[in-house]
Write an enzyme that holds these catalytic residues in place. Structure first.
Site, mmCIF file in Angstrom:
data_model
loop_
_atom_site.group_PDB
_atom_site.id
_atom_site.type_symbol
_atom_site.label_atom_id
_atom_site.label_comp_id
_atom_site.label_asym_id
_atom_site.label_seq_id
_atom_site.Cartn_x
_atom_site.Cartn_y
_atom_site.Cartn_z
ATOM 1 N N LEU A 68 0.879 -1.164 0.000
ATOM 2 C CA LEU A 68 0.000 0.000 0.000
ATOM 3 C C LEU A 68 0.912 1.207 0.000
ATOM 4 O O LEU A 68 1.931 1.217 0.704
ATOM 5 C CB LEU A 68 -0.892 0.014 1.244
ATOM 6 C CG LEU A 68 -1.948 -1.089 1.355
ATOM 7 C CD1 LEU A 68 -2.673 -0.990 2.689
ATOM 8 C CD2 LEU A 68 -2.945 -1.009 0.214
ATOM 9 N N ASP A 69 0.580 2.235 -0.764
ATOM 10 C CA ASP A 69 1.458 3.393 -0.781
ATOM 11 C C ASP A 69 1.397 4.147 0.541
ATOM 12 O O ASP A 69 0.550 3.873 1.398
ATOM 13 C CB ASP A 69 1.152 4.307 -1.974
ATOM 14 C CG ASP A 69 -0.210 4.983 -1.880
ATOM 15 O OD1 ASP A 69 -0.502 5.594 -0.843
ATOM 16 O OD2 ASP A 69 -0.979 4.913 -2.859
ATOM 17 N N MET A 70 2.276 5.086 0.692
ATOM 18 C CA MET A 70 2.443 5.811 1.952
ATOM 19 C C MET A 70 1.152 6.477 2.429
ATOM 20 O O MET A 70 0.896 6.592 3.623
ATOM 21 C CB MET A 70 3.548 6.858 1.758
ATOM 22 C CG MET A 70 3.895 7.657 2.988
ATOM 23 S SD MET A 70 5.279 8.769 2.609
ATOM 24 C CE MET A 70 5.448 9.634 4.169
#
Length: 259
Positions: free
Chosen positions: A104-106
């Site tokens: 999952l991105d930041m």
């Protein structure tokens, strides 16, 4: 083990929790592994008595650990971080070398499986298995009915770098290097009149890089918040951000049954 106590080296490496089998195959071909002092060869078989080293360091099989994490905002899913940002796996208090199954991105929160079982990681991240992921997306304004339908039928997104199959490669050649997302399910959850924000549930069964954000961007909507509520059968609806739990034996068996 298989075949009189021996096993293919890429499978052995995955069993140590160092990386997935697919990643191990790549690293073997690049020459990062040795067996008993000799350069490892993809597909060779090893036993427990063999000394398998990665960059000169002996690797050993760890006890398997499996967790469901509700990843909080601002954390990254990489194993190493060059910009000093907090790492998701560090939330879990263990000495095992854990890896996130997918990323999952930041700026995306929510459900992610964390384990040191490379075989399980390979199973649940492999595109052919099409694991369902349910996202809650908050956008500015209201989505049009026709755009909700487009989310379900497929949206052309720019993700050529992350194409997996030959058929996908042929498809993007025909569509100006853009990938048509597979059929999904979309449902409006609610609308905040004061903030002029709408919340939408989107269920997909693929995982191209930043796919959900790109789908909404292509339709002209600004994503204000993105949360993955569910990964396969595992949801985090009763878990606070930054908390985690160990998977039960029955839950691990569910993952192991994935082909």
């Amino acid at each position: 083990m298989e075949n009189k106590e021996t096993i293919k080296i890429q499978k052995f490496i995955a069993s140590t929790g160092l990386c997935s089998r697919r990643k191990a195959e790549d690293l073997i071909q690049k020459g990062y592994f040795t067996v008993n002092g000799e350069k490892a060869i993809l597909g060779m078989r090893v036993s427990e008595s063999d000394i398998v080293c990665f960059k000169g360091k002996n690797i050993k099989e760890e006890n398997k650990e499996y967790y469901l994490l509700n990843k909080p905002l601002g954390y990254v899913c990489s194993s190493k971080e060059q910009f000093d940002r907090p790492i998701a796996v560090d939330i879990i208090k263990t000495k095992a070398r854990l890896v996130t199954a997918g990323r999952l991105d930041m700026y995306t929160t929510g459900a992610i499986i964390v384990t040191n079982d490379g075989e399980i990681i390979n199973k649940i991240t492999h595109p052919k298995n099409e694991i369902e992921k349910e996202y809650y997306v908050t956008i500015k304004g209201k989505i049009k009915d026709e755009d909700l339908q487009k989310l379900e039928n497929g949206v052309y997104i720019d993700t050529a770098k992350y194409i997996d199959t030959d058929s996908e490669k042929e498809s993007i050649k025909e569509n100006n290097k853009k990938y048509l997302t597979k059929k999904a399910k979309a449902k409006i959850l609610g609308f905040n009149i004061e903030k002029n924000e709408q919340r939408i549930a989107l269920i997909i069964h693929e995982g191209k890089n930043r796919q959900v954000r790109k789908m909404f961007k292509e339709l002209g909507y600004s994503v204000l918040a993105l949360h993955r509520n569910r990964f396969g059968k595992f949801d985090v609806k009763n878990m606070k951000p930054g908390t985690y739990r160990e998977l039960s034996k029955k839950e691990v068996e569910i993952l192991a049954k994935i082909k």
